[in-house]
Design a protein around this motif. Structure first.
Motif, mmCIF file in Angstrom:
data_model
loop_
_atom_site.group_PDB
_atom_site.id
_atom_site.type_symbol
_atom_site.label_atom_id
_atom_site.label_comp_id
_atom_site.label_asym_id
_atom_site.label_seq_id
_atom_site.Cartn_x
_atom_site.Cartn_y
_atom_site.Cartn_z
ATOM 1 N N GLN A 130 3.151 25.575 -7.204
ATOM 2 C CA GLN A 130 2.864 24.139 -7.222
ATOM 3 C C GLN A 130 4.052 23.422 -6.567
ATOM 4 O O GLN A 130 5.136 23.352 -7.135
ATOM 5 C CB GLN A 130 2.652 23.655 -8.649
ATOM 6 N N ILE A 131 3.824 22.926 -5.360
ATOM 7 C CA ILE A 131 4.879 22.222 -4.617
ATOM 8 C C ILE A 131 4.897 20.779 -5.123
ATOM 9 O O ILE A 131 4.008 20.004 -4.827
ATOM 10 C CB ILE A 131 4.615 22.270 -3.099
ATOM 11 N N ASN A 132 5.942 20.443 -5.887
ATOM 12 C CA ASN A 132 5.934 19.149 -6.579
ATOM 13 C C ASN A 132 7.216 18.342 -6.401
ATOM 14 O O ASN A 132 7.524 17.481 -7.208
ATOM 15 C CB ASN A 132 5.673 19.376 -8.067
ATOM 16 N N TYR A 133 7.948 18.584 -5.326
ATOM 17 C CA TYR A 133 9.211 17.850 -5.163
ATOM 18 C C TYR A 133 9.018 16.379 -4.804
ATOM 19 O O TYR A 133 9.989 15.618 -4.838
ATOM 20 C CB TYR A 133 10.129 18.550 -4.141
ATOM 21 N N PRO A 175 -0.716 3.277 -10.693
ATOM 22 C CA PRO A 175 -1.767 3.791 -9.802
ATOM 23 C C PRO A 175 -1.895 5.291 -9.971
ATOM 24 O O PRO A 175 -0.919 5.985 -10.219
ATOM 25 C CB PRO A 175 -1.272 3.423 -8.406
ATOM 26 N N LYS A 176 -3.095 5.782 -9.846
ATOM 27 C CA LYS A 176 -3.332 7.218 -9.994
ATOM 28 C C LYS A 176 -2.765 7.964 -8.795
ATOM 29 O O LYS A 176 -2.811 7.493 -7.678
ATOM 30 C CB LYS A 176 -4.828 7.485 -10.114
ATOM 31 N N SER A 177 -2.235 9.144 -9.087
ATOM 32 C CA SER A 177 -1.735 9.988 -7.995
ATOM 33 C C SER A 177 -2.930 10.631 -7.300
ATOM 34 O O SER A 177 -4.043 10.631 -7.817
ATOM 35 C CB SER A 177 -0.802 11.066 -8.531
ATOM 36 N N ALA A 178 -2.660 11.185 -6.163
ATOM 37 C CA ALA A 178 -3.718 11.872 -5.420
ATOM 38 C C ALA A 178 -4.120 13.175 -6.107
ATOM 39 O O ALA A 178 -5.113 13.774 -5.760
ATOM 40 C CB ALA A 178 -3.247 12.141 -4.003
ATOM 41 N N GLY A 179 -3.317 13.610 -7.084
ATOM 42 C CA GLY A 179 -3.620 14.859 -7.784
ATOM 43 C C GLY A 179 -3.154 16.064 -7.005
ATOM 44 O O GLY A 179 -2.323 15.968 -6.119
ATOM 45 N N LYS A 180 -3.710 17.215 -7.359
ATOM 46 C CA LYS A 180 -3.321 18.468 -6.708
ATOM 47 C C LYS A 180 -4.344 18.832 -5.646
ATOM 48 O O LYS A 180 -5.530 18.603 -5.825
ATOM 49 C CB LYS A 180 -3.266 19.606 -7.732
ATOM 50 N N LYS A 181 -3.848 19.403 -4.557
ATOM 51 C CA LYS A 181 -4.763 19.911 -3.532
ATOM 52 C C LYS A 181 -4.172 21.157 -2.905
ATOM 53 O O LYS A 181 -2.954 21.272 -2.731
ATOM 54 C CB LYS A 181 -5.066 18.842 -2.477
ATOM 55 N N GLY A 182 -5.028 22.095 -2.586
ATOM 56 C CA GLY A 182 -4.586 23.318 -1.918
ATOM 57 C C GLY A 182 -4.085 22.999 -0.530
ATOM 58 O O GLY A 182 -4.642 22.139 0.155
ATOM 59 N N VAL A 183 -3.011 23.669 -0.120
ATOM 60 C CA VAL A 183 -2.413 23.399 1.182
ATOM 61 C C VAL A 183 -2.059 24.687 1.921
ATOM 62 O O VAL A 183 -1.821 25.718 1.312
ATOM 63 C CB VAL A 183 -1.141 22.527 1.070
ATOM 64 N N GLU A 184 -2.021 24.544 3.235
ATOM 65 C CA GLU A 184 -1.597 25.633 4.110
ATOM 66 C C GLU A 184 -0.075 25.614 4.176
ATOM 67 O O GLU A 184 0.523 24.565 4.393
ATOM 68 C CB GLU A 184 -2.165 25.364 5.511
ATOM 69 N N ARG A 185 0.541 26.745 3.964
ATOM 70 C CA ARG A 185 1.991 26.845 4.026
ATOM 71 C C ARG A 185 2.406 28.236 4.483
ATOM 72 O O ARG A 185 1.706 29.215 4.212
ATOM 73 C CB ARG A 185 2.639 26.621 2.653
ATOM 74 N N GLU A 186 3.554 28.308 5.127
ATOM 75 C CA GLU A 186 4.181 29.597 5.366
ATOM 76 C C GLU A 186 4.882 29.989 4.071
ATOM 77 O O GLU A 186 5.570 29.167 3.452
ATOM 78 C CB GLU A 186 5.195 29.505 6.497
ATOM 79 N N ILE A 187 4.710 31.226 3.666
ATOM 80 C CA ILE A 187 5.311 31.751 2.439
ATOM 81 C C ILE A 187 6.233 32.887 2.840
ATOM 82 O O ILE A 187 5.829 33.809 3.549
ATOM 83 C CB ILE A 187 4.220 32.244 1.464
ATOM 84 N N GLN A 188 7.489 32.792 2.402
ATOM 85 C CA GLN A 188 8.462 33.839 2.687
ATOM 86 C C GLN A 188 8.770 34.599 1.407
ATOM 87 O O GLN A 188 9.065 33.983 0.377
ATOM 88 C CB GLN A 188 9.737 33.253 3.289
ATOM 89 N N ILE A 189 8.696 35.921 1.476
ATOM 90 C CA ILE A 189 8.929 36.782 0.321
ATOM 91 C C ILE A 189 10.184 37.613 0.586
ATOM 92 O O ILE A 189 10.256 38.353 1.572
ATOM 93 C CB ILE A 189 7.712 37.685 0.060
ATOM 94 N N TYR A 190 11.174 37.443 -0.293
ATOM 95 C CA TYR A 190 12.464 38.127 -0.187
ATOM 96 C C TYR A 190 12.602 39.145 -1.305
ATOM 97 O O TYR A 190 11.978 38.997 -2.363
ATOM 98 C CB TYR A 190 13.622 37.122 -0.338
ATOM 99 N N MET A 250 2.861 11.151 -11.842
ATOM 100 C CA MET A 250 2.046 12.025 -12.686
ATOM 101 C C MET A 250 2.090 11.614 -14.160
ATOM 102 O O MET A 250 1.518 12.277 -15.003
ATOM 103 C CB MET A 250 2.526 13.485 -12.545
ATOM 104 N N MET A 251 2.773 10.503 -14.443
ATOM 105 C CA MET A 251 2.869 10.019 -15.820
ATOM 106 C C MET A 251 1.587 9.280 -16.193
ATOM 107 O O MET A 251 1.102 8.455 -15.432
ATOM 108 C CB MET A 251 4.061 9.062 -15.977
ATOM 109 N N PRO A 252 1.064 9.556 -17.396
ATOM 110 C CA PRO A 252 -0.127 8.816 -17.817
ATOM 111 C C PRO A 252 0.252 7.383 -18.172
ATOM 112 O O PRO A 252 1.181 7.148 -18.940
ATOM 113 C CB PRO A 252 -0.589 9.585 -19.054
ATOM 114 N N SER A 253 -0.408 6.434 -17.551
ATOM 115 C CA SER A 253 -0.149 5.024 -17.817
ATOM 116 C C SER A 253 -1.353 4.214 -17.371
ATOM 117 O O SER A 253 -1.874 4.433 -16.279
ATOM 118 C CB SER A 253 1.101 4.566 -17.057
ATOM 119 N N PRO A 254 -1.778 3.252 -18.186
ATOM 120 C CA PRO A 254 -2.939 2.447 -17.780
ATOM 121 C C PRO A 254 -2.625 1.530 -16.606
ATOM 122 O O PRO A 254 -3.517 1.136 -15.873
ATOM 123 C CB PRO A 254 -3.271 1.633 -19.036
ATOM 124 N N ASP A 255 -1.337 1.204 -16.385
ATOM 125 C CA ASP A 255 -0.963 0.277 -15.315
ATOM 126 C C ASP A 255 -0.598 0.968 -14.005
ATOM 127 O O ASP A 255 -0.624 0.345 -12.953
ATOM 128 C CB ASP A 255 0.245 -0.561 -15.750
#
Length: 138
Positions: free
Chosen positions: A131-134, A35-50, A28-33
């Motif tokens: 934002q799942i970014n690990y 490769p571009k990341s795929a960016g962000k996309k919405g995803v299906e996930r199970e969400i647990q609320i505690y 996700m670092m800006p650099s001319p050299d």
């Protein structure tokens, strides 16, 4: 009280939490050299609320925890575009996504150590985007 998934990004609940779940991967670092990341996309996930938890209430290391030692209140799934909503009673909650089969992801905490927390007040709907970014590098 119930949890549901709508096709639209507009919540239909009267009290609780809603938002979008997005996946971010790659450089996700800006650099001319670089490769571009795929960016962000919405995803299906199970969400647990505690009921709200702190770092003393989890096993494993952030942002992928092995276990939450707390009361699971609700489970909901985001749709293919990442939208989710869940009606909740007044209270404080911690929100996690389920990753890699059994890991619980949360990458936010407040100054008091509450993990990915949201406060629900009477008659209020709160937006909490996740934002799942690990697998992203910054």
């Amino acid at each position: 009280m119930s949890c549901s998934v709508q096709k639209e990004g507009t919540p239909k609940i009267k009290q609780g939490v809603f938002g979008s779940v997005t996946w971010v991967e790659g450089n996700m670092m800006p650099s001319p050299d670089a490769p571009k990341s795929a960016g962000k996309k919405g995803v299906e996930r199970e969400i647990q609320i505690y009921e709200v938890v702190t770092f003393k209430d989890v096993k494993g290391e952030a942002p992928l925890f092995e276990k939450v030692i707390g009361k699971l209140v609700k489970t909901v799934k985001s749709n293919a575009k990442g939208f989710y909503e869940c009606e909740l009673p007044v209270g404080k909650y911690s929100v996690f996504t389920v990753e890699e089969g059994t890991k619980l992801f949360a990458n936010n905490s407040d100054g008091e150590g509450k993990i990915n927390s949201v406060k629900i007040e009477n008659g209020k709907v709160v937006q909490l985007d996740i934002q799942i970014n690990y697998k992203a590098a910054y």
